[in-house]
Design a protein around this motif. Structure first.
Motif, PDB file in Angstrom:
ATOM      1  N   ILE A   1       0.847  -1.194   0.000  1.00  0.00           N
ATOM      2  CA  ILE A   1       0.000   0.000   0.000  1.00  0.00           C
ATOM      3  C   ILE A   1       0.881   1.242   0.000  1.00  0.00           C
ATOM      4  CG2 ILE A   1      -1.867   1.227   1.158  1.00  0.00           C
ATOM      5  CD1 ILE A   1      -2.586  -1.561   0.094  1.00  0.00           C
ATOM      6  N   GLY A   2       0.641   2.131  -0.951  1.00  0.00           N
ATOM      7  CA  GLY A   2       1.414   3.356  -1.052  1.00  0.00           C
ATOM      8  C   GLY A   2       0.735   4.531  -0.373  1.00  0.00           C
ATOM      9  N   ASP A   3       1.434   5.628  -0.298  1.00  0.00           N
ATOM     10  CA  ASP A   3       0.914   6.857   0.295  1.00  0.00           C
ATOM     11  C   ASP A   3       0.269   7.693  -0.808  1.00  0.00           C
ATOM     12  OD1 ASP A   3       0.352   9.163   1.633  1.00  0.00           O
ATOM     13  OD2 ASP A   3       2.390   9.556   2.323  1.00  0.00           O
ATOM     14  N   SER A   4      -1.037   7.715  -0.827  1.00  0.00           N
ATOM     15  CA  SER A   4      -1.735   8.439  -1.895  1.00  0.00           C
ATOM     16  C   SER A   4      -1.592   9.947  -1.756  1.00  0.00           C
ATOM     17  CB  SER A   4      -3.221   8.051  -1.916  1.00  0.00           C
ATOM     18  OG  SER A   4      -3.811   8.234  -0.644  1.00  0.00           O
ATOM     19  N   ASN A   5      -1.145  10.414  -0.593  1.00  0.00           N
ATOM     20  CA  ASN A   5      -0.949  11.854  -0.414  1.00  0.00           C
ATOM     21  C   ASN A   5       0.274  12.371  -1.162  1.00  0.00           C
ATOM     22  OD1 ASN A   5      -3.161  12.491   1.373  1.00  0.00           O
ATOM     23  ND2 ASN A   5      -2.081  11.340   2.951  1.00  0.00           N
ATOM     24  N   THR A   6       1.199  11.469  -1.482  1.00  0.00           N
ATOM     25  CA  THR A   6       2.454  11.904  -2.103  1.00  0.00           C
ATOM     26  C   THR A   6       2.429  11.849  -3.624  1.00  0.00           C
ATOM     27  OG1 THR A   6       3.408   9.673  -1.971  1.00  0.00           O
ATOM     28  CG2 THR A   6       3.742  11.133  -0.078  1.00  0.00           C
ATOM     29  N   ILE A   7       1.371  11.305  -4.218  1.00  0.00           N
ATOM     30  CA  ILE A   7       1.330  11.253  -5.673  1.00  0.00           C
ATOM     31  C   ILE A   7       1.194  12.663  -6.228  1.00  0.00           C
ATOM     32  CG2 ILE A   7       0.358   8.934  -5.744  1.00  0.00           C
ATOM     33  CD1 ILE A   7      -2.340  10.188  -6.385  1.00  0.00           C
TER      34      ILE A   7
ATOM     35  N   GLU B   1       3.121   0.146  -5.824  1.00  0.00           N
ATOM     36  CA  GLU B   1       2.302   0.337  -4.627  1.00  0.00           C
ATOM     37  C   GLU B   1       0.898   0.763  -5.040  1.00  0.00           C
ATOM     38  OE1 GLU B   1       5.879   2.049  -1.768  1.00  0.00           O
ATOM     39  OE2 GLU B   1       4.673   3.430  -2.997  1.00  0.00           O
ATOM     40  N   VAL B   2      -0.087   0.250  -4.319  1.00  0.00           N
ATOM     41  CA  VAL B   2      -1.474   0.630  -4.608  1.00  0.00           C
ATOM     42  C   VAL B   2      -1.737   1.999  -3.997  1.00  0.00           C
ATOM     43  CG1 VAL B   2      -3.904  -0.002  -4.406  1.00  0.00           C
ATOM     44  CG2 VAL B   2      -2.164  -1.787  -4.548  1.00  0.00           C
ATOM     45  N   VAL B   3      -2.139   2.947  -4.825  1.00  0.00           N
ATOM     46  CA  VAL B   3      -2.437   4.301  -4.347  1.00  0.00           C
ATOM     47  C   VAL B   3      -3.921   4.633  -4.458  1.00  0.00           C
ATOM     48  CG1 VAL B   3      -0.129   5.207  -4.769  1.00  0.00           C
ATOM     49  CG2 VAL B   3      -1.838   5.270  -6.608  1.00  0.00           C
ATOM     50  N   GLY B   4      -4.697   3.757  -5.100  1.00  0.00           N
ATOM     51  CA  GLY B   4      -6.115   4.039  -5.237  1.00  0.00           C
ATOM     52  C   GLY B   4      -6.918   2.814  -5.620  1.00  0.00           C
ATOM     53  N   ILE B   5      -8.241   2.910  -5.413  1.00  0.00           N
ATOM     54  CA  ILE B   5      -9.194   1.880  -5.858  1.00  0.00           C
ATOM     55  C   ILE B   5     -10.014   2.488  -6.986  1.00  0.00           C
ATOM     56  CG2 ILE B   5     -11.078   0.332  -5.219  1.00  0.00           C
ATOM     57  CD1 ILE B   5     -10.217   0.578  -2.334  1.00  0.00           C
ATOM     58  N   ASN B   6      -9.965   1.894  -8.165  1.00  0.00           N
ATOM     59  CA  ASN B   6     -10.694   2.420  -9.315  1.00  0.00           C
ATOM     60  C   ASN B   6     -12.195   2.319  -9.066  1.00  0.00           C
ATOM     61  OD1 ASN B   6      -8.214   2.827 -10.655  1.00  0.00           O
ATOM     62  ND2 ASN B   6      -8.184   0.663 -11.240  1.00  0.00           N
ATOM     63  N   SER B   7     -12.888   3.447  -9.229  1.00  0.00           N
ATOM     64  CA  SER B   7     -14.272   3.491  -8.770  1.00  0.00           C
ATOM     65  C   SER B   7     -15.276   3.934  -9.823  1.00  0.00           C
ATOM     66  CB  SER B   7     -14.377   4.421  -7.553  1.00  0.00           C
ATOM     67  OG  SER B   7     -15.694   4.580  -7.111  1.00  0.00           O
ATOM     68  N   ARG B   8     -14.977   4.966 -10.602  1.00  0.00           N
ATOM     69  CA  ARG B   8     -15.996   5.490 -11.517  1.00  0.00           C
ATOM     70  C   ARG B   8     -15.350   6.219 -12.685  1.00  0.00           C
ATOM     71  NH1 ARG B   8     -19.837   9.044  -8.234  1.00  0.00           N
ATOM     72  NH2 ARG B   8     -19.828   7.161  -6.984  1.00  0.00           N
ATOM     73  N   ILE B   9     -16.174   6.501 -13.684  1.00  0.00           N
ATOM     74  CA  ILE B   9     -15.724   7.225 -14.862  1.00  0.00           C
ATOM     75  C   ILE B   9     -16.714   8.338 -15.165  1.00  0.00           C
ATOM     76  CG2 ILE B   9     -14.502   5.275 -15.896  1.00  0.00           C
ATOM     77  CD1 ILE B   9     -16.898   4.828 -17.727  1.00  0.00           C
ATOM     78  N   PHE B  10     -16.245   9.335 -15.882  1.00  0.00           N
ATOM     79  CA  PHE B  10     -17.135  10.345 -16.452  1.00  0.00           C
ATOM     80  C   PHE B  10     -17.347   9.995 -17.914  1.00  0.00           C
ATOM     81  CE2 PHE B  10     -17.919  14.058 -18.984  1.00  0.00           C
ATOM     82  CZ  PHE B  10     -18.885  14.739 -18.274  1.00  0.00           C
TER      83      PHE B  10
END
Length: 488
Positions: free
Chosen positions: A176-182, A243-252
């Motif tokens: 698991i990565g730190d999504s705040n640092t991307i 590292e995982v930085v997010g969970i893919n959830s939706r699209i526009f």
């Protein structure tokens, strides 16, 4: 994969342009103008090289074992499926004013799929709430084609995060990565099952951070241009370190498919939800009771701000933590817990990450003067499962999830009295769905008994007859209606 349609987001119209060949003289002039404005060709070449050198081939091979396909079996009705498809088709032509009659539902089996990934070696997995919502059975298929039964540990609609558990040990948990640092512009990779094509990889860059859809969700989405489609939901978004930085959830999308705008749940928010669901099976959220809005150039000048910044409070809910702390309509929050607030979404994201009973400290501007406000968050109203028993101990299962009106919703209705309760979810095979109740309905009366809160509803349930038809009064999209509820 939830789709944000063009009708739900204000956009400028997009016009297709025809291609034209340039005459040589025009081309020569364009080249001359390029030289005049001093475009640095070396800089462009360097930027292109930086994009093309993002090779994910080794990374895909490394992380794929930690990703799994989610297979879901749901019991739905054929009438509901046909009605949903017809409604969506009609709305494309006639908008949201379409009203379709409710029809008797015959149960049917629906198979759906999505993606999940391991976060612990003992079998805990993360996916989206909308992937497993209403599931009767959940299985996961690993990349070696092993199929395992999965247990739903917990699911949270507002964050769109769900936790699964499979039996076993030594599963390939992903780091698991730190999504705040991307950073915006950083290359990212997604792995999932778009349209059922298992273990498809797609790559792109981070387009923006902290995108907020505050009316629907409670997380600051990561926006990317990674190609996501139905089936990618619940899959991991990786950085270049694997590292995982997010969970893919939706699209526009205006078409139902990928159009260059994809949104992922940051892992720092997802892991917080995971810990709460794993521990208690539900998520406790903080409540402040404010309506903030962004400040533009004109408002900045009107409020004597040096630049557009902060969150302007347009409404304070009565008896809320904000009111008790002394916040008022017209206040501008410039800092919250020592963090600069540039937009309203910054403030909402901080509130969504807070815990009930935590203290907060807000630096505000009121009437052109600085002021410090201190307060304590309260617990946000939660959904309550509605199922009751009558006096004969004969269980009545309506298949509803209900909650009380929040103070914000009461204020929006311009009344301090609780006018009803909100239906947040419907079991498609339950008595409520068969009678025509829908998620979003406000229930105001059941069996000739006024409903002001969930306690009233539970009390009214206890007096229902064993069989027959009773009335339930609702407000749907601002229009009152009376529905006959058949007890079976």
């Amino acid at each position: 994969m939830p789709i944000i349609t063009q009708s739900s987001v204000t956009q400028a119209s997009i016009k297709m342009r025809r291609k034209h060949w340039l005459p040589r003289t025009t081309l020569a002039l364009a080249m001359s103008m390029t030289a005049l404005v001093g475009i640095n060709v070396a800089t462009i070449s360097t930027a292109k090289a930086a994009v093309t050198t993002a090779d994910f081939s080794d990374l895909v091979q490394q992380v794929t074992p930690g990703v799994a396909r989610v297979n879901v079996t749901k019991t739905v009705s054929e009438a509901e499926l046909a009605q949903a498809q017809t409604a969506e088709l009609l709305r494309q032509f006639f908008g949201d004013r379409v009203r379709l009659p409710n029809r008797p539902a015959t149960p049917a089996i629906e198979h759906a799929y999505g993606t999940a990934f391991f976060i612990t070696p003992d079998g805990y997995m993360l996916t989206n709430h909308h992937v497993v919502e209403g599931a009767d059975k959940i299985t996961v298929t690993l990349n070696d084609r092993t199929e395992l039964d999965a247990t739903l540990i917990g699911s949270d609609e507002r964050s769109d995060v769900a936790v699964l558990k499979v039996t076993g040990k030594q599963f390939p948990a992903l780091p698991i990565g730190d999504s705040n640092t991307i950073r915006v512009g950083e290359p990212v990779l997604a792995i999932g099952s778009p349209f059922g094509f298992d273990y498809s990889a797609s790559a792109g860059i981070v387009s923006a951070k902290s995108r907020s859809f505050s009316r629907e969700t409670s997380v600051p989405f990561i926006q990317t241009d990674v190609a996501l489609n139905p089936g990618n939901s619940g899959g991991p978004l990786f950085n270049q370190r694997g590292e995982v930085v997010g969970i893919n959830s939706r699209i526009f999308s205006g078409t139902g498919g990928y159009m260059g705008l994809s949104f992922s749940i940051p892992m720092d928010a997802a892991m917080d939800i995971y810990e709460q669901l794993k521990t208690s099976g539900e998520v406790a959220r903080a409540y402040l009771g404010i309506y903030p809005q962004d400040i533009d150039r004109n408002l900045a000048e009107a409020y004597n701000l040096s630049r557009p910044q902060g969150a302007l409070l347009t409404r304070i809910s009565p008896d809320s933590p904000a009111q008790k702390a002394g916040l008022k309509t017209g206040d501008i929050i410039l800092k919250f817990n020592n963090t600069d607030i540039m937009r309203a979404s910054d403030l909402l994201n901080m509130i969504n990450r807070a815990s009930p009973n935590e203290t907060f400290r807000a630096q505000i501007q009121r009437d052109g003067k600085p002021l410090m406000i201190n307060g304590i968050f309260s617990l946000a109203p939660s959904d309550i499962q509605a199922q009751g028993r009558d006096g004969q101990d004969n269980e009545v299962r309506l298949g509803l999830r209900l909650r009380d009106l929040t103070p914000d919703e009461q204020a929006e209705l311009k009344t301090n009295d609780k006018a009803g309760i909100i239906v947040t979810a419907i079991d498609p095979t339950g008595l409520a769905a068969r009678s025509g109740l829908m998620a979003g309905d406000m229930v105001t009366n059941l069996h000739q008994k006024p409903i002001a809160n969930v306690t009233d509803f539970t009390s009214a349930l206890s007096s229902l007859p064993k069989s027959g038809v009773v009335t339930i009064e609702v407000i749907r999209q601002g229009i009152p209606a009376i529905i006959g509820l058949r007890i079976e």
